[in-house]
Write a protein that holds these residues in place. Structure first.
Motif, PDB file in Angstrom:
ATOM      1  N   LEU A 191       0.821  -1.208  -0.001  1.00  0.00           N
ATOM      2  CA  LEU A 191      -0.005   0.016   0.068  1.00  0.00           C
ATOM      3  C   LEU A 191       0.798   1.199  -0.152  1.00  0.00           C
ATOM      4  O   LEU A 191       1.822   1.458   0.961  1.00  0.00           O
ATOM      5  CB  LEU A 191      -0.991  -0.159   1.337  1.00  0.00           C
ATOM      6  CG  LEU A 191      -2.012  -1.259   1.511  1.00  0.00           C
ATOM      7  CD1 LEU A 191      -2.685  -1.042   2.662  1.00  0.00           C
ATOM      8  CD2 LEU A 191      -2.785  -1.351   0.335  1.00  0.00           C
ATOM      9  N   THR A 192       0.733   2.063  -0.918  1.00  0.00           N
ATOM     10  CA  THR A 192       1.632   3.303  -0.773  1.00  0.00           C
ATOM     11  C   THR A 192       0.668   4.508  -1.543  1.00  0.00           C
ATOM     12  O   THR A 192      -0.286   4.522  -2.091  1.00  0.00           O
ATOM     13  CB  THR A 192       2.709   3.028  -2.155  1.00  0.00           C
ATOM     14  OG1 THR A 192       3.507   4.229  -2.126  1.00  0.00           O
ATOM     15  CG2 THR A 192       2.124   2.553  -3.475  1.00  0.00           C
ATOM     16  N   GLY A 193       1.258   5.692  -1.029  1.00  0.00           N
ATOM     17  CA  GLY A 193       0.841   6.864  -1.385  1.00  0.00           C
ATOM     18  C   GLY A 193       1.204   7.421  -3.019  1.00  0.00           C
ATOM     19  O   GLY A 193       0.765   8.358  -3.459  1.00  0.00           O
ATOM     20  N   ASP A 194       2.290   6.667  -3.400  1.00  0.00           N
ATOM     21  CA  ASP A 194       3.011   6.764  -4.598  1.00  0.00           C
ATOM     22  C   ASP A 194       2.037   6.387  -5.590  1.00  0.00           C
ATOM     23  O   ASP A 194       0.947   5.854  -5.500  1.00  0.00           O
ATOM     24  CB  ASP A 194       4.288   6.183  -4.689  1.00  0.00           C
ATOM     25  CG  ASP A 194       5.401   7.025  -4.827  1.00  0.00           C
ATOM     26  OD1 ASP A 194       5.296   8.236  -5.225  1.00  0.00           O
ATOM     27  OD2 ASP A 194       6.503   6.573  -4.333  1.00  0.00           O
ATOM     28  N   ASN A 195       2.032   7.393  -6.757  1.00  0.00           N
ATOM     29  CA  ASN A 195       1.151   7.140  -7.907  1.00  0.00           C
ATOM     30  C   ASN A 195       1.402   5.352  -8.556  1.00  0.00           C
ATOM     31  O   ASN A 195       2.283   4.631  -8.215  1.00  0.00           O
ATOM     32  CB  ASN A 195       1.278   7.895  -9.068  1.00  0.00           C
ATOM     33  CG  ASN A 195       2.745   7.937  -9.768  1.00  0.00           C
ATOM     34  OD1 ASN A 195       3.289   6.967 -10.150  1.00  0.00           O
ATOM     35  ND2 ASN A 195       3.442   8.977  -9.569  1.00  0.00           N
ATOM     36  N   LYS A 196       0.407   4.938  -9.435  1.00  0.00           N
ATOM     37  CA  LYS A 196       0.234   3.791  -9.781  1.00  0.00           C
ATOM     38  C   LYS A 196       1.613   3.052 -10.625  1.00  0.00           C
ATOM     39  O   LYS A 196       2.014   2.184 -10.661  1.00  0.00           O
ATOM     40  CB  LYS A 196      -0.731   3.564 -10.705  1.00  0.00           C
ATOM     41  CG  LYS A 196      -1.057   2.205 -10.957  1.00  0.00           C
ATOM     42  CD  LYS A 196      -2.362   1.741 -11.632  1.00  0.00           C
ATOM     43  CE  LYS A 196      -3.025   0.345 -11.874  1.00  0.00           C
ATOM     44  NZ  LYS A 196      -4.239   0.182 -12.226  1.00  0.00           N
ATOM     45  N   ALA A 232       4.451   2.602  -8.243  1.00  0.00           N
ATOM     46  CA  ALA A 232       4.043   1.519  -7.501  1.00  0.00           C
ATOM     47  C   ALA A 232       4.264   0.073  -8.296  1.00  0.00           C
ATOM     48  O   ALA A 232       4.536  -0.911  -7.838  1.00  0.00           O
ATOM     49  CB  ALA A 232       2.608   1.439  -6.873  1.00  0.00           C
ATOM     50  N   SER A 233       3.771   0.347  -9.630  1.00  0.00           N
ATOM     51  CA  SER A 233       3.643  -0.888 -10.350  1.00  0.00           C
ATOM     52  C   SER A 233       5.171  -1.508 -10.662  1.00  0.00           C
ATOM     53  O   SER A 233       5.206  -2.558 -10.468  1.00  0.00           O
ATOM     54  CB  SER A 233       3.182  -0.589 -11.822  1.00  0.00           C
ATOM     55  OG  SER A 233       3.005  -1.635 -12.683  1.00  0.00           O
ATOM     56  N   GLY A 234       5.955  -0.626 -10.818  1.00  0.00           N
ATOM     57  CA  GLY A 234       7.376  -0.824 -11.097  1.00  0.00           C
ATOM     58  C   GLY A 234       8.072  -1.549 -10.020  1.00  0.00           C
ATOM     59  O   GLY A 234       8.695  -2.491 -10.235  1.00  0.00           O
ATOM     60  N   VAL A 235       7.659  -1.180  -8.724  1.00  0.00           N
ATOM     61  CA  VAL A 235       8.235  -1.828  -7.549  1.00  0.00           C
ATOM     62  C   VAL A 235       7.443  -3.343  -7.295  1.00  0.00           C
ATOM     63  O   VAL A 235       8.264  -4.271  -7.061  1.00  0.00           O
ATOM     64  CB  VAL A 235       7.986  -0.770  -6.244  1.00  0.00           C
ATOM     65  CG1 VAL A 235       8.339  -1.677  -4.892  1.00  0.00           C
ATOM     66  CG2 VAL A 235       8.944   0.396  -6.266  1.00  0.00           C
ATOM     67  N   ALA A 236       6.309  -3.220  -7.444  1.00  0.00           N
ATOM     68  CA  ALA A 236       5.549  -4.611  -7.211  1.00  0.00           C
ATOM     69  C   ALA A 236       6.173  -5.626  -8.280  1.00  0.00           C
ATOM     70  O   ALA A 236       6.242  -6.665  -7.998  1.00  0.00           O
ATOM     71  CB  ALA A 236       4.254  -4.087  -7.395  1.00  0.00           C
ATOM     72  N   TYR A 276      -1.780  -1.410  -3.944  1.00  0.00           N
ATOM     73  CA  TYR A 276      -2.789  -0.329  -4.265  1.00  0.00           C
ATOM     74  C   TYR A 276      -1.999   0.966  -4.117  1.00  0.00           C
ATOM     75  O   TYR A 276      -1.258   1.041  -3.221  1.00  0.00           O
ATOM     76  CB  TYR A 276      -3.644  -0.526  -3.298  1.00  0.00           C
ATOM     77  CG  TYR A 276      -4.693  -1.793  -3.405  1.00  0.00           C
ATOM     78  CD1 TYR A 276      -5.684  -2.007  -4.150  1.00  0.00           C
ATOM     79  CD2 TYR A 276      -4.229  -2.697  -2.555  1.00  0.00           C
ATOM     80  CE1 TYR A 276      -6.436  -3.026  -4.528  1.00  0.00           C
ATOM     81  CE2 TYR A 276      -4.794  -4.062  -2.634  1.00  0.00           C
ATOM     82  CZ  TYR A 276      -5.837  -4.178  -3.437  1.00  0.00           C
ATOM     83  OH  TYR A 276      -6.649  -5.278  -3.434  1.00  0.00           O
ATOM     84  N   ALA A 277      -2.085   1.834  -4.912  1.00  0.00           N
ATOM     85  CA  ALA A 277      -1.232   3.406  -5.127  1.00  0.00           C
ATOM     86  C   ALA A 277      -2.107   4.432  -4.824  1.00  0.00           C
ATOM     87  O   ALA A 277      -3.370   4.230  -4.989  1.00  0.00           O
ATOM     88  CB  ALA A 277      -0.485   3.133  -6.440  1.00  0.00           C
ATOM     89  N   GLY A 278      -1.467   5.474  -4.865  1.00  0.00           N
ATOM     90  CA  GLY A 278      -2.170   6.741  -4.730  1.00  0.00           C
ATOM     91  C   GLY A 278      -3.197   6.729  -3.234  1.00  0.00           C
ATOM     92  O   GLY A 278      -4.010   7.435  -3.312  1.00  0.00           O
ATOM     93  N   LEU A 279      -2.732   6.365  -2.495  1.00  0.00           N
ATOM     94  CA  LEU A 279      -3.473   6.126  -1.096  1.00  0.00           C
ATOM     95  C   LEU A 279      -3.483   7.041  -0.065  1.00  0.00           C
ATOM     96  O   LEU A 279      -2.263   7.483  -0.031  1.00  0.00           O
ATOM     97  CB  LEU A 279      -3.316   4.771  -0.479  1.00  0.00           C
ATOM     98  CG  LEU A 279      -3.670   3.393  -1.382  1.00  0.00           C
ATOM     99  CD1 LEU A 279      -3.579   2.199  -0.596  1.00  0.00           C
ATOM    100  CD2 LEU A 279      -4.845   3.681  -1.897  1.00  0.00           C
ATOM    101  N   LEU A 280      -4.457   7.698   0.592  1.00  0.00           N
ATOM    102  CA  LEU A 280      -4.394   8.558   1.729  1.00  0.00           C
ATOM    103  C   LEU A 280      -4.138   7.430   3.039  1.00  0.00           C
ATOM    104  O   LEU A 280      -4.504   6.359   2.974  1.00  0.00           O
ATOM    105  CB  LEU A 280      -5.445   9.397   1.825  1.00  0.00           C
ATOM    106  CG  LEU A 280      -5.559  10.245   0.840  1.00  0.00           C
ATOM    107  CD1 LEU A 280      -7.216  11.078   0.765  1.00  0.00           C
ATOM    108  CD2 LEU A 280      -4.664  11.594   0.910  1.00  0.00           C
TER     109      LEU A 280
END
Length: 617
Positions: free
Chosen positions: A458-463, A466-470, A479-483
């Protein structure tokens, strides 16, 4: 440190000699009867002490049933049997005190590394007891000296041996403003540090206190064991009365009673959990309570924050792009750093560091607002500054040029995080920050998958980021872009699906999610107090590679507890049945009772052999 009662050892030896002499006919009645009574009475004395202390705490000590048994045997003139039973009880008590001594020795070893004195810097270098250290004191640690309290390094660099906390003997290279942990050894020539807390609140002191408290805390399993012991005692009492009523054989009834009395059950859970917590503490894993250790054995899902957890948490600025070429880049960085110094977010640190390296003055700021999951706003040098993600820019109606969006997409595809900057509600520029993945993180993820644990990022970073790391780590669920509140909702969702969830994080934004998880784990001591207080486990050495070892060790502890409960119950019930049908008498029952205690204690001692992750799993 607690020591084995010196009264018990010679008494057990003397009792054994007397009983052996009787078997060899070296002593004869009536002398034997008097000696047997003396053995029994002397064995009763330490029991009375324990029963009295327990009564003062409004608890029933499980030595009480043994005491009653010995008194009944004396009353019916079965002195020989009473003496044998008393001797076996003494041996069992010595064995039990030995393991408790081992536990306390393990606890003491955690805190013995703290020095007695510290060197306080002032007009002169003054030697003071560590108890007199106050927050903010400037201390000097000489070459080979131990860090007296938790603090921050003021010297440019230092080499620190943190093995007392992390179990890792390899020195750790530290730079200005890095965290120093009490008990660590300075392997540099000389260093200066600022104390961030007192000696009584140091990491090492907290670990010591935590392990000591573990011995008296009741977990769900401990409460079940206590209830089980109470029920078993009632069943044994009723059975004893029934057997005596129908057979009139007091010795057979007492044999049944001795077989079922659950004396050893009093230490099975607290001793094993205390050993487990102390073992983990020596590896830099602070499990704050036996309940948390027990919950770790049920975990089947781990939720991972990205920044500072999967990544190294030491991001560096890869590029600064100012929107208007006429804008001074130095002023741009000055305004951003002046605002970011009020932020706890990991991405704030490289900005402040960059400004410091360039000799840029950081000014005070006003009207600071930290917007969780979005960024930070404030006023500096009479200008309104906003630093954060695109969501923040949208809320402030700041227009981002299309060309900047194109550059940003490319940068994010390369693994960079982006911070947009607005000055007086106009787009002013972007700061790109890279934070590489931790070393061996892929291997750690593979180990966790092999333990049948579901992994989620779960990350506040954008998709894109996040997709690259995942993808690199093989994480299928992210899941990205989270508060911060979004992270809580996902954890609640996972829990509603039957998942027992660990949440790991290191920033103030993670605190609510850490509290919501089954077990919250704070990464390292750099997190703010609210984060550390929200977590039930703290990885002192800030190394996610500890997760497989932590889960493996906790499961080993609980496996040993379950085995102890099963084997002790099996021996007791089998012995009760054999005594009931007359195959064994009261001495056989007493012997089997002590055998069950010995098996439980020996099996528990196996916990001290845990050395590494392979041993734990």
């Amino acid at each position: 440190m607690k020591k084995i009662n010196i009264f018990l050892v010679p008494l057990a030896c003397l009792s054994g000699i007397i009983l052996l002499a009787n078997l060899l006919k070296w002593i004869t009645p009536p002398l034997t009867s008097g000696l047997f009574v003396a053995i029994t009475v002397l064995a009763i004395i330490p029991m009375l002490q324990e029963i009295y202390l327990s009564a003062r705490r409004k608890r029933m000590d499980l030595s009480l049933p043994v005491l009653v048994t010995l008194l009944i045997l004396l009353y019916i003139n079965e002195y020989w049997i009473a003496a044998i039973f008393a001797w076996m009880t003494l041996l069992g008590r010595i064995f039990k005190e030995y393991i408790l001594w081992k536990v306390e020795k393990s606890v003491k070893e955690i805190s013995k590394s703290l020095p007695d004195i510290a060197y306080l810097k002032g007009n002169t270098l003054r030697e003071i007891p560590i108890q007199q250290i106050r927050k903010g004191d400037i201390l000097v640690v000489k070459a080979g000296g131990r860090i007296p309290v938790d603090g921050i390094l003021l010297s440019k660099e230092a080499s620190i041996d943190e093995s007392v906390i992390t179990g890792e003997s390899k020195p750790v290279y530290k730079t200005l403003n890095d965290i120093l942990v009490a008990g660590s050894i300075n392997q540099s020539d000389y260093l200066e540090m600022s104390a961030t807390d007192t000696s009584s609140n140091s990491t090492l002191a907290q670990i010591h206190k935590m392990v000591e408290q573990a011995q008296s805390r009741n977990t769900q399993l401990a409460r079940f064991t206590t209830y089980y012991a109470l029920v078993t005692s009632i069943v044994a009492l009723v059975g004893t009365i029934v057997i005596y009523f129908f057979t009139g054989e007091i010795l057979r009834a007492l044999a049944f009673w001795i077989a079922l009395v659950p004396v050893i059950f009093a230490i099975i859970v607290p001793v094993a959990t205390t050993i487990g917590i102390s073992i983990l503490a020596k590896k830099g894993i602070m499990v704050k309570s036996p309940e948390a250790l027990e919950d770790l054995t049920r975990i089947n899902s781990i939720v991972l924050d990205k920044t500072g957890t999967l990544t190294k948490g030491s991001p560096e600025i890869s590029d600064i792009v100012v929107a208007d070429n006429s804008t001074d880049k130095k002023l741009f960085l000055q305004l951003v750093a002046s605002i970011e110094k009020y932020s706890e977010h990991p991405l704030a640190r490289p900005i402040i560091k960059k400004a410091s390296e360039q000799g840029i003055t950081i000014h005070p700021a006003q009207d600071i607002q930290v917007l969780k999951g979005e960024g930070i706003t404030g006023t500096c040098l009479s200008r309104k500054i906003a630093v954060g993600n695109k969501r923040l820019m949208d809320e402030l109606s700041v227009t981002i040029p299309a060309v900047v969006e194109d550059i940003t997409q490319k940068k994010e595809a390369e693994g960079n995080s982006v911070l947009y900057v607005a000055v007086d509600n106009l787009f002013s520029g972007t700061i790109y920050v890279s934070d590489p993945l931790r070393e061996n993180i892929k291997d750690t993820m593979d180990k966790l998958k092999a333990m049948n644990v579901k992994l989620t990022m779960l990350t506040g970073d954008n998709k894109v980021v996040a997709s690259g790391v995942a993808n690199e780590l093989g994480l299928s669920r992210y899941y990205a872009g989270l508060l911060p509140q979004d992270k809580i909702k996902y954890i609640q969702q996972f829990k509603s699906q039957g998942e027992k969830v660990i949440m790991t994080g290191d920033g103030i934004n993670d605190a609510p999610a850490l509290s919501e998880a089954t077990v919250g784990i704070a990464m390292g001591l750099r997190g703010v107090d609210v984060t550390l207080n929200s977590a039930r486990v703290v990885l002192v050495h800030d190394d996610i590679q500890a997760l497989p070892y932590m889960l493996g060790t906790s499961k080993r502890v609980m496996a040993i507890i379950r085995f102890n409960l099963i084997i002790a119950t099996t021996i007791h019930v089998t012995t009760a049945i054999l005594s009931l049908i007359g195959i064994i008498g009261i001495l056989g029952s007493a012997l089997m009772h002590q055998v069950s205690s010995a098996v439980v204690i020996l099996n528990t001692l196996r916990l001290f052999t845990v050395r590494d992750s392979s041993a734990a799993t």
